[in-house]
Motif scaffolding. Structure first.
Motif, PDB file in Angstrom:
ATOM      1  N   ALA A 143       0.867  -1.327  -0.007  1.00 17.73           N
ATOM      2  CA  ALA A 143       0.093   0.146   0.197  1.00 17.73           C
ATOM      3  C   ALA A 143       0.802   1.207   0.075  1.00 17.73           C
ATOM      4  O   ALA A 143       0.446   2.316  -0.820  1.00 17.73           O
ATOM      5  N   PHE A 144       1.894   1.211   0.930  1.00 23.61           N
ATOM      6  CA  PHE A 144       2.653   2.560   0.844  1.00 23.61           C
ATOM      7  C   PHE A 144       3.483   2.830  -0.429  1.00 23.61           C
ATOM      8  O   PHE A 144       3.767   3.902  -0.621  1.00 23.61           O
ATOM      9  N   LEU A 145       3.555   2.051  -1.408  1.00 24.46           N
ATOM     10  CA  LEU A 145       4.313   2.364  -2.687  1.00 24.46           C
ATOM     11  C   LEU A 145       3.438   2.973  -3.482  1.00 24.46           C
ATOM     12  O   LEU A 145       4.030   3.691  -4.539  1.00 24.46           O
ATOM     13  N   ALA A 146       1.981   2.994  -3.353  1.00 20.47           N
ATOM     14  CA  ALA A 146       1.211   3.713  -4.210  1.00 20.47           C
ATOM     15  C   ALA A 146       1.413   5.435  -4.050  1.00 20.47           C
ATOM     16  O   ALA A 146       1.510   6.190  -5.149  1.00 20.47           O
ATOM     17  N   GLY A 147       2.004   5.875  -2.750  1.00 17.13           N
ATOM     18  CA  GLY A 147       2.387   7.246  -2.789  1.00 17.13           C
ATOM     19  C   GLY A 147       3.709   7.433  -2.657  1.00 17.13           C
ATOM     20  O   GLY A 147       4.229   8.601  -2.552  1.00 17.13           O
ATOM     21  N   HIS A 148       4.659   6.431  -2.833  1.00 13.11           N
ATOM     22  CA  HIS A 148       6.212   6.287  -2.432  1.00 13.11           C
ATOM     23  C   HIS A 148       6.923   5.885  -3.656  1.00 13.11           C
ATOM     24  O   HIS A 148       7.445   4.748  -3.520  1.00 13.11           O
ATOM     25  N   PHE A 149       6.927   6.350  -4.977  1.00 13.33           N
ATOM     26  CA  PHE A 149       6.397   7.590  -5.339  1.00 13.33           C
ATOM     27  C   PHE A 149       5.413   7.285  -6.740  1.00 13.33           C
ATOM     28  O   PHE A 149       5.938   6.402  -7.164  1.00 13.33           O
ATOM     29  N   PRO A 150       4.572   8.125  -6.637  1.00 11.52           N
ATOM     30  CA  PRO A 150       3.446   7.602  -7.701  1.00 11.52           C
ATOM     31  C   PRO A 150       4.357   7.774  -9.118  1.00 11.52           C
ATOM     32  O   PRO A 150       5.042   8.668  -9.639  1.00 11.52           O
ATOM     33  N   GLY A 151       4.114   6.469 -10.110  1.00 10.31           N
ATOM     34  CA  GLY A 151       4.828   6.465 -11.311  1.00 10.31           C
ATOM     35  C   GLY A 151       6.079   5.983 -11.168  1.00 10.31           C
ATOM     36  O   GLY A 151       6.549   5.269 -12.108  1.00 10.31           O
ATOM     37  N   ARG A 152       6.718   5.623 -10.031  1.00  9.61           N
ATOM     38  CA  ARG A 152       8.022   5.376  -9.749  1.00  9.61           C
ATOM     39  C   ARG A 152       8.132   4.969  -8.170  1.00  9.61           C
ATOM     40  O   ARG A 152       9.002   5.295  -7.502  1.00  9.61           O
ATOM     41  N   PRO A 153       7.604   3.704  -8.108  1.00  8.55           N
ATOM     42  CA  PRO A 153       7.503   3.357  -6.652  1.00  8.55           C
ATOM     43  C   PRO A 153       8.826   2.816  -6.121  1.00  8.55           C
ATOM     44  O   PRO A 153       9.676   2.032  -6.894  1.00  8.55           O
ATOM     45  N   LEU A 154       9.398   3.257  -4.776  1.00 11.09           N
ATOM     46  CA  LEU A 154      10.539   2.984  -4.159  1.00 11.09           C
ATOM     47  C   LEU A 154      10.243   2.700  -3.010  1.00 11.09           C
ATOM     48  O   LEU A 154       9.463   3.292  -2.305  1.00 11.09           O
ATOM     49  N   MET A 155      11.022   1.304  -2.289  1.00 11.15           N
ATOM     50  CA  MET A 155      10.812   0.908  -0.878  1.00 11.15           C
ATOM     51  C   MET A 155      11.724   2.053  -0.263  1.00 11.15           C
ATOM     52  O   MET A 155      12.410   2.593  -0.203  1.00 11.15           O
ATOM     53  N   PRO A 156      10.650   2.805   0.813  1.00 12.38           N
ATOM     54  CA  PRO A 156      11.049   3.657   1.759  1.00 12.38           C
ATOM     55  C   PRO A 156      12.395   3.260   2.512  1.00 12.38           C
ATOM     56  O   PRO A 156      12.577   2.019   3.245  1.00 12.38           O
ATOM     57  N   GLY A 157      13.184   4.207   2.696  1.00 10.82           N
ATOM     58  CA  GLY A 157      14.457   3.782   3.413  1.00 10.82           C
ATOM     59  C   GLY A 157      14.087   3.450   5.023  1.00 10.82           C
ATOM     60  O   GLY A 157      14.822   2.641   5.377  1.00 10.82           O
ATOM     61  N   VAL A 158      13.112   4.043   5.572  1.00  5.58           N
ATOM     62  CA  VAL A 158      12.739   3.762   6.972  1.00  5.58           C
ATOM     63  C   VAL A 158      12.087   2.324   7.084  1.00  5.58           C
ATOM     64  O   VAL A 158      12.414   1.529   8.075  1.00  5.58           O
ATOM     65  N   ILE A 159      11.608   1.628   6.141  1.00  2.00           N
ATOM     66  CA  ILE A 159      11.355   0.503   5.917  1.00  2.00           C
ATOM     67  C   ILE A 159      12.397  -0.580   5.716  1.00  2.00           C
ATOM     68  O   ILE A 159      12.497  -1.660   6.207  1.00  2.00           O
ATOM     69  N   LEU A 160      13.335  -0.262   5.293  1.00  3.22           N
ATOM     70  CA  LEU A 160      14.697  -0.825   4.978  1.00  3.22           C
ATOM     71  C   LEU A 160      15.188  -1.109   6.628  1.00  3.22           C
ATOM     72  O   LEU A 160      15.689  -2.071   6.857  1.00  3.22           O
ATOM     73  N   VAL A 161      15.080   0.111   7.403  1.00  2.65           N
ATOM     74  CA  VAL A 161      15.748  -0.101   8.637  1.00  2.65           C
ATOM     75  C   VAL A 161      14.789  -1.013   9.516  1.00  2.65           C
ATOM     76  O   VAL A 161      15.168  -1.851  10.334  1.00  2.65           O
ATOM     77  N   GLU A 162      13.397  -0.968   9.297  1.00  4.15           N
ATOM     78  CA  GLU A 162      12.387  -1.608   9.863  1.00  4.15           C
ATOM     79  C   GLU A 162      12.722  -3.147   9.604  1.00  4.15           C
ATOM     80  O   GLU A 162      12.517  -4.188  10.441  1.00  4.15           O
ATOM     81  N   ALA A 163      13.090  -3.437   8.548  1.00 12.01           N
ATOM     82  CA  ALA A 163      13.491  -5.015   8.056  1.00 12.01           C
ATOM     83  C   ALA A 163      14.587  -5.355   8.919  1.00 12.01           C
ATOM     84  O   ALA A 163      14.664  -6.530   9.173  1.00 12.01           O
ATOM     85  N   ILE A 164      15.720  -4.438   9.370  1.00 12.86           N
ATOM     86  CA  ILE A 164      16.717  -4.955   9.976  1.00 12.86           C
ATOM     87  C   ILE A 164      16.328  -5.295  11.272  1.00 12.86           C
ATOM     88  O   ILE A 164      16.798  -6.149  12.040  1.00 12.86           O
ATOM     89  N   ALA A 169      17.799   2.475  -3.089  1.00  9.70           N
ATOM     90  CA  ALA A 169      16.506   2.461  -3.129  1.00  9.70           C
ATOM     91  C   ALA A 169      16.135   1.068  -3.792  1.00  9.70           C
ATOM     92  O   ALA A 169      16.821   0.911  -4.739  1.00  9.70           O
ATOM     93  N   ALA A 170      15.038   0.296  -3.596  1.00 14.19           N
ATOM     94  CA  ALA A 170      14.785  -0.913  -4.197  1.00 14.19           C
ATOM     95  C   ALA A 170      13.372  -0.804  -4.900  1.00 14.19           C
ATOM     96  O   ALA A 170      12.635   0.050  -4.390  1.00 14.19           O
ATOM     97  N   GLU A 171      13.237  -1.270  -6.077  1.00 14.62           N
ATOM     98  CA  GLU A 171      11.939  -1.095  -6.707  1.00 14.62           C
ATOM     99  C   GLU A 171      11.289  -2.399  -6.804  1.00 14.62           C
ATOM    100  O   GLU A 171      11.755  -3.504  -6.359  1.00 14.62           O
ATOM    101  N   PRO A 172      10.010  -2.582  -7.263  1.00 17.47           N
ATOM    102  CA  PRO A 172       9.137  -3.620  -7.401  1.00 17.47           C
ATOM    103  C   PRO A 172       9.911  -4.680  -8.266  1.00 17.47           C
ATOM    104  O   PRO A 172      10.623  -4.434  -9.095  1.00 17.47           O
ATOM    105  N   GLY A 173       9.854  -5.810  -7.471  1.00 20.84           N
ATOM    106  CA  GLY A 173      10.729  -6.839  -8.392  1.00 20.84           C
ATOM    107  C   GLY A 173      11.935  -7.306  -7.545  1.00 20.84           C
ATOM    108  O   GLY A 173      12.472  -8.519  -7.931  1.00 20.84           O
ATOM    109  N   GLU A 174      12.453  -6.473  -6.935  1.00 22.08           N
ATOM    110  CA  GLU A 174      13.912  -6.552  -6.363  1.00 22.08           C
ATOM    111  C   GLU A 174      13.707  -7.304  -5.027  1.00 22.08           C
ATOM    112  O   GLU A 174      12.730  -7.400  -4.271  1.00 22.08           O
TER     113      GLU A 174
END
Length: 138
Positions: free
Chosen positions: A39-60, A93-98
């Motif tokens: 859901a968060f990718l729809a707004g981060h960023f419209p047309g070029r979705p990128l995994m937010p950096g804070v969520i990368l830290v959350e994964a850690i 940043a990571a994009e969908p499919g990565e």
């Protein structure tokens, strides 16, 4: 019961799909594939979705919690939460499919406080690194 079942998060906020390696109580390696329907990718960023950096830290933090909660000599910590972040670096940043490759290591414990260091990579590119503090009732 899988070690990933120790995560308190619901499936829509779980950023570790697979536990690749676990040294109980010490370290873990895991992965997460950015599906593109988060859901968060729809707004981060419209047309070029990128995994937010804070969520990368959350994964850690999530993978570090799995490593810490699996310690055979110390029982699980009740109510374990992310309570601190130090030295976080967002390098890419990571994009969908990565597929994210996540590593976490338990650096120290004091009662219900656990310090974790970790990093996230994708296709050999380092995307993030951080030290996080997890805390709960010992």
């Amino acid at each position: 019961m899988s070690a990933l079942d120790s995560l308190p998060h619901g499936p829509e906020f779980r950023f570790v799909d697979e536990l690749v390696e676990l040294d109980p109580g010490k370290s873990a390696r895991g992965s997460y594939t950015v599906r593109g329907d988060e859901a968060f990718l729809a707004g981060h960023f419209p047309g070029r979705p990128l995994m937010p950096g804070v969520i990368l830290v959350e994964a850690i933090a999530q993978l570090g919690g799995v490593a810490a909660q699996s310690d055979p000599e110390i029982g699980p910590v009740e109510g374990l939460l992310l309570t601190g972040i130090r030295g976080a670096k967002i390098l890419g940043a990571a994009e969908p499919g990565e597929t994210l490759e996540i590593r976490a290591e338990v650096e120290g414990r004091l009662g219900g406080m656990i310090q974790i260091s970790g990093e996230v990579e994708s296709a050999g590119r380092k995307l993030a690194s951080a030290k996080v503090m997890l805390s709960g009732a010992a």
